[in-house]
Structures are given as structure tokens and as C-alpha cells.
Design an enzyme around this catalytic site. Structure first.
Site, mmCIF file in Angstrom:
data_model
loop_
_atom_site.group_PDB
_atom_site.id
_atom_site.type_symbol
_atom_site.label_atom_id
_atom_site.label_comp_id
_atom_site.label_asym_id
_atom_site.label_seq_id
_atom_site.Cartn_x
_atom_site.Cartn_y
_atom_site.Cartn_z
ATOM 1 N N ASP A 149 5.877 4.569 4.830
ATOM 2 C CA ASP A 149 6.820 3.581 5.382
ATOM 3 C C ASP A 149 6.931 2.346 4.500
ATOM 4 O OD1 ASP A 149 4.131 3.307 6.318
ATOM 5 O OD2 ASP A 149 4.779 1.892 7.863
ATOM 6 N N HIS A 150 6.056 2.224 3.488
ATOM 7 C CA HIS A 150 6.092 1.058 2.592
ATOM 8 C C HIS A 150 6.470 1.422 1.158
ATOM 9 C CE1 HIS A 150 4.079 -1.496 5.646
ATOM 10 N NE2 HIS A 150 3.707 -0.287 6.054
ATOM 11 N N ASP A 157 0.300 -4.534 7.218
ATOM 12 C CA ASP A 157 -0.661 -3.477 7.515
ATOM 13 C C ASP A 157 -2.112 -3.886 7.263
ATOM 14 O OD1 ASP A 157 1.810 -2.317 7.791
ATOM 15 O OD2 ASP A 157 1.052 -0.323 7.294
ATOM 16 N N HIS A 188 7.526 -4.698 11.512
ATOM 17 C CA HIS A 188 6.702 -3.491 11.441
ATOM 18 C C HIS A 188 6.309 -3.052 12.854
ATOM 19 C CE1 HIS A 188 3.178 -0.931 10.406
ATOM 20 N NE2 HIS A 188 3.792 -0.745 9.264
ATOM 21 N N HIS A 242 0.853 -1.194 0.000
ATOM 22 C CA HIS A 242 0.000 0.000 0.000
ATOM 23 C C HIS A 242 0.883 1.236 0.000
ATOM 24 C CE1 HIS A 242 0.952 -0.548 4.227
ATOM 25 N NE2 HIS A 242 0.443 0.629 4.539
ATOM 26 N N HIS A 253 1.313 3.914 1.964
ATOM 27 C CA HIS A 253 1.765 4.730 3.083
ATOM 28 C C HIS A 253 3.285 4.839 2.936
ATOM 29 C CE1 HIS A 253 -2.009 4.079 5.775
ATOM 30 N NE2 HIS A 253 -2.029 5.263 5.203
ATOM 31 N N HIS A 290 -7.097 -2.412 5.713
ATOM 32 C CA HIS A 290 -6.317 -1.292 6.234
ATOM 33 C C HIS A 290 -7.080 -0.003 5.974
ATOM 34 C CE1 HIS A 290 -2.808 0.288 8.064
ATOM 35 N NE2 HIS A 290 -2.237 0.800 6.994
#
Ligand SMILES: [Zn+2]
Length: 309
Positions: A67-68, A210, A268, A63, A65, A142
Site C-alpha cells: 500500500d506504500h 505505519d 491511512h 516501507h 508494504h 513497524h
């Protein structure tokens, strides 16, 4: 011998910490190099891990976000700069395509044409590209569109060489039998492959990032030899996990147990937890899951367990 291992590049959730980079996971699987969720700093973590841009054959983004995915510009531009000449397939949720476009062309650089796009949508997606690996994406639960990934090797055939040898069939004749050719023994009787072989179960890897608890997390991890499952929180923060659609270590453990996973890799982690609390993640998951548990640290290398017989 084929090489199958997970190289952990980063293990933090929303923000990196001194000891945890943003997410990033490189799965070396025979000739494939699959990079999952390249967060910020992934290019440098690859360098620390001794992995080259040429090693990357596929990128899977769960996804959009940061951090990914904030590491995508660096990884894409490095692939271009180093002149990678094989196709690199990039799978990502189609609902986040506008973010992909921005990250793909974040700054000026000498572009490459080896990147191919596989936007993922719907209830399930089969992603083509690897003849010896079925790559499937299933939606997770999510706050924005998110997909988990499952890599499954097709079942093969294991030859029972000892039994064949006892009947006098050895060397090139074994290869011919395996190839479906007609092979006879010293008495002129046809040797049946089915009598001298068994199913060799294909190995499975799952990447579940997530998500709140959902059936697809279990489906992705069904029978997996190794499953990477997020565990942002401990049960004490279960309310936060619910609110932000994340898992706790205990819930990751329950998913792994229900799915029959062999090796569970937890990662994570929220920045609220210090080094002294790593063991608590393993303890919580172990209350539900009896297999091997790895509380991932940056630059860990975790071998995919050897085939079950
Ligand atoms: Zn995240």
C-alpha cells in the site's frame, strides 16, 4: 509567493476502497515536489490532481508494504516516458532494497538515468539534495523496516522594514544590509542588521506512517507546521493497532500534541470504517490535540499553514 501544499492522492491502508485509493501524498514546497509512499494507482491519482511527472523531484518511501510502494513502477516508468530531465532522488529503507530493485525494474520500458537512490539505514539519516531543505529519516516501529521523514527549512532572517524606514533606510539599501554590506544612515552612523531583524523560523513538515507509538514519531513531528500521521484505527480497535504496529486517531493526536504540531493530517484508514465514521477520527484526535485536524480524503489539497511569527 511560494507555494506549499499537501496534495492527498490516496488514504486507504491495506486495501483500496471505492472512495479511498492506496496511499500517495504529494508535497509541493516551492520548487520541490516530494512524493511520499506511492501506492497502487498513484500515477492515475496524480493525473486526477493535475500533477505531472515533471513536478516530482524526490520520492520518499517509508516501507515496502504494497500500500506504500506498489505505485513505484508506474511512477518511475512515467518519469522515463515523459522525459523528465532533472534528478529524482528516491529514499527508501535499505533493508528493503531487494523490493526497490524489483519495483524499479518491474517490466520492460525505455529506462531513464535521472533516478538516484538514497537507501536509508541506521538510527538517523540526513538525505542530501535540497540546499534549502534538510531532509531527515528516522526509524519507526513497524513489522518491517520503516522510516518516517522530516523536512525542515533552515531559519532565516526577517527584516523589520518599518523600523528601518523610520531611520531612513529603504529600497536597495535594505537589500545591501540583508546581504551583510555596510550601510550608514543620513547622519553617517552604521546601521546594525541585528537591531533591525529577527529570526524567521523555518517551516517543518513531517510524514509519520505505519508505526506503533514510539519516540521517533514525536521527534519527526517536533514543532511541525504540518504533520501527516497515520491513524489506521479508532481506539475501539486499540488491540489491533498494538498487534499490527499501527496508530489510532487518539494516539496520533497525542503524538501531535506532544510534538507541538500545528496542522495534523490523519490518513491511512482501515477499510472497516465507512464514510459516516470520518468524524470519529477527528473527535478522537481532538481529545488530545488542540490544533487543526484534517481527516484526509483522496484529492484533498491542504495548504501548509502560513508562517508563525
Ligand atoms: Zn500501510
Amino acid at each position: 509567493m511560494s507555494m506549499r501544499e499537501l496534495v492527498v492522492l490516496g488514504t486507504s491502508s491495506a486495501v483500496p476502497t471505492k472512495r479511498r485509493n492506496h496511499n500517495g501524498y504529494f508535497l509541493r514546497w516551492d520548487s520541490h515536489g516530494i512524493l511520499f509512499d506511492p501506492g497502487e494507482g498513484t500515477q492515475r491519482q496524480l493525473r486526477h490532481a493535475g500533477i505531472s511527472a515533471h513536478d516530482v523531484t524526490r520520492i520518499c518511501v517509508t516501507h515496502f508494504h504494497g500500500d506504500h510502494s506498489l505505485g513505484l513502477p508506474g511512477v518511475v516508468q512515467r518519469i522515463a516516458r515523459d522525459g523528465v530531465d532533472h534528478e529524482v532522488r528516491v529514499a527508501f529503507p535499505a533493508a528493503g532494497e531487494r523490493y526497490w530493485r524489483r519495483l524499479r525494474h518491474a517490466t520492460a520500458f525505455n529506462d531513464t538515468d535521472v533516478i538516484s537512490e538514497q537507501p536509508v539505514s541506521g538510527e538517523a539519516a540526513e538525505l542530501p539534495g535540497e540546499s534549502d531543505l534538510a531532509v531527515t529519516a528516522l526509524p519507526l516501529r513497524h513489522r518491517i523496516a520503516a522510516y518516517g521523514y522530516r523536512l525542515a527549512e533552515p531559519d532565516g532572517v526577517r527584516i523589520l522594514a518599518g523600523a528601518l524606514a523610520a531611520r531612513g533606510i529603504t529600497g536597495p539599501e535594505v537589500g545591501r544590509l540583508k546581504a551583510g554590506e555596510r550601510v550608514v544612515d543620513a547622519d553617517g552612523r552604521v546601521v546594525e542588521l541585528a537591531e533591525y531583524s529577527e529570526v524567521r523560523r523555518g517551516q517543518v513538515f513531517a510524514f509519520v506512517m505505519d508505526t506503533g507509538v514510539c519516540d521517533n514519531a514525536v521527534r519527526l513531528a517536533e514543532g511541525a507546521d504540518m504533520a501527516v500521521i497515520e491513524s489506521t484505527y479508532l481506539e475501539a480497535e486499540a488491540a489491533l493497532a498494538e498487534q499490527y504496529h499501527h496508530l489510532t486517531a487518539a494516539r496520533a493526536g497525542r503524538i501531535a500534541a506532544e510534538a507541538g504540531v500545528r496542522t495534523l493530517v490523519l490518513t491511512h484508514f482501515s477499510e472497516r470504517y465507512g464514510q459516516g465514521e470520518d468524524e470519529r477520527f477527528a473527535e478522537e484526535a481532538a481529545r488530545h490535540f488542540g490544533g487543526r485536524i484534517v481527516v484526509a480524503a483522496d484529492l484533498d489539497r491542504v495548504p501548509v499553514p502560513t508562517r508563525r511569527r
